[in-house]
Design an enzyme around this catalytic site. Structure first.
Site, short mmCIF file in Angstrom:
data_model
loop_
_atom_site.label_atom_id
_atom_site.label_comp_id
_atom_site.label_asym_id
_atom_site.label_seq_id
_atom_site.Cartn_x
_atom_site.Cartn_y
_atom_site.Cartn_z
CB CYS A 50 -0.95 0.00 1.19
SG CYS A 50 -0.14 -0.03 2.79
CG ASP A 130 4.84 14.20 7.87
OD1 ASP A 130 5.72 13.36 8.11
OD2 ASP A 130 3.89 13.98 7.10
CG ASP A 285 8.11 11.62 10.12
OD1 ASP A 285 8.58 12.00 9.02
OD2 ASP A 285 6.91 11.35 10.28
#
Length: 396
Positions: A50, A130, A285
């Site tokens: 995905c 983020d 991250d």
């Protein structure tokens, strides 16, 4: 409080309306759902990945890259802005109002845990991460993006979706922001995510391109979340469970799963705040492309000719053994195992790194680790051949 002390799976949750409350793990039967209900089954992609492969994504977005003329009146008027927006974690746009920038991000994904409330918290923490990777700690607004699975019966929908939304909202409140809108659709798969936006001055974020030779790399969350959630799903899939049961017990898996949920739902806000205190030179991250994938992207955007070398891999207890038992499936020790709402990978001055790790543990009760070094090089990242695996206890 006796039940809380006796049951380690009971959580203290901070909610916007009632403060600290006790919350037990999701029990389908308590909501008149079948005992076999699993939220993760509404993300069944029949083995298909995905996540768009990293090299494909970079090719697809290359057409969006633009060059901006340097404005001598703006101390930060990229050149580097579109690079930040596409290559790393956020869009950073200088506004027409002097001295201000809009920092914005979006993310969404499929259910990876079976507790709907925790899934909402994880999704929100993942979106916010983020911004935290840029050192942003104050978020002005969030929007929620939600897809209800067409495979859910009405009862499942009416139970699960409000819990997901409440978890998302509570995480936003914990971050000091609020959810003011969003969008929902019906879809073959359940998805949850959102948009996070902040307007800030230039000293409120840290441009992730200033690593220098001699810096060290710090990681603020343990690896292995993908392995842990998959192993937990395999507990009732005998064919898959048989592949790993010689290296891990059911209790080990359950503890690792709850450690992963706790980790994924924990905000990186404190980690971001401490980036300023300890003079971080940049961060990203660690999420879908794994530790090495994100390290490579961060390295490729450095102004200086440096490379990252990773020596240590902090991993949720027993998950390295599970990954090995699965052959090449996860590539955890190679740095390619996907993480969800993972930690920040931060470039810090060597003399500041130990204090950073000590401070984050003092404030959050959770460890951070020095995992590598920044050396002279050609803007690449690698993991040494035999990295040290640090077993992180599955449950504190």
């Amino acid at each position: 409080m006796g039940d809380y002390q006796q049951d380690p799976m009971v959580h203290l949750e901070l909610t916007g309306n009632t403060g600290l409350v006790l919350r037990r793990p999701f029990d389908p039967t308590a909501h008149d759902l079948d005992a076999s209900f699993r939220l993760t089954r509404f993300a069944d992609l029949k083995g298909r990945c995905c996540k768009v492969p990293k090299e494909v994504l970079e090719k697809l977005v290359s057409s969006l890259q633009q060059d901006y003329l340097q404005d001598p009146d703006q101390p930060f008027m990229p050149m580097s802005s579109p690079r930040i927006g596409i290559g790393l974690d956020c869009s950073v746009i200088p506004l027409r109002h002097g001295g201000l920038c809009m920092v914005q991000t979006t993310d969404f994904f499929y259910p990876i845990v079976d507790d709907p409330y925790m899934m909402g918290k994880i999704a929100c923490a993942n979106v916010l991460s983020d911004l935290y990777a840029m050192g942003v700690t104050e978020v002005d607004n969030m929007l929620m993006l939600l897809a209800v699975s067409t495979k859910m019966i009405e009862k499942e929908r009416d139970v699960v979706i409000p819990l997901i939304m409440r978890g998302f909202k509570d995480s936003a409140l914990e971050a000091g922001t609020s959810v003011t809108g969003g969008h929902s659709v019906v879809n073959p798969w359940c998805t949850i995510g959102g948009v996070a936006t902040t307007i800030c001055q230039q000293n409120e974020f840290i441009v992730p391109d200033n690593a220098v030779v001699g810096d060290v790399l710090v990681l603020t969350k343990a690896l292995g979340t993908q392995v842990a959630v998959n192993a937990h799903q395999w507990l009732d899939q005998s064919e898959r469970w048989n592949r790993i049961k010689l290296v891990v017990s059911e209790e080990d898996v359950r503890k690792a799963y709850h450690r992963a949920m706790d980790s994924m739902s924990r905000l990186n806000r404190v980690a971001a705040r401490l980036m300023h205190k300890y003079n971080a030179h940049g961060a990203t991250d660690v999420t879908g492309f794994g530790l090495l994938g994100h390290a490579q992207t961060l390295a490729s955007h450095q102004k200086n000719e440096v490379s990252f070398v990773i020596h240590n891999l902090p991993v949720i207890a027993k998950m390295a053994a599970v990954a090995k038992a699965c052959g090449n499936m996860f590539q955890l020790l190679q740095g390619h195992s996907a993480e969800t709402s993972g930690g920040l990978l931060i470039c810090l001055p060597r003399e500041q790194a130990a204090a950073y790790c000590k401070d984050i543990e003092k404030q959050e009760g959770c460890q951070a680790w020095i995992i590598g070094i920044v050396e002279k090089g050609s803007r690449t990242a690698r993991i040494i051949d035999k990295p040290r695996v640090i077993e992180v206890p599955a449950k504190d």
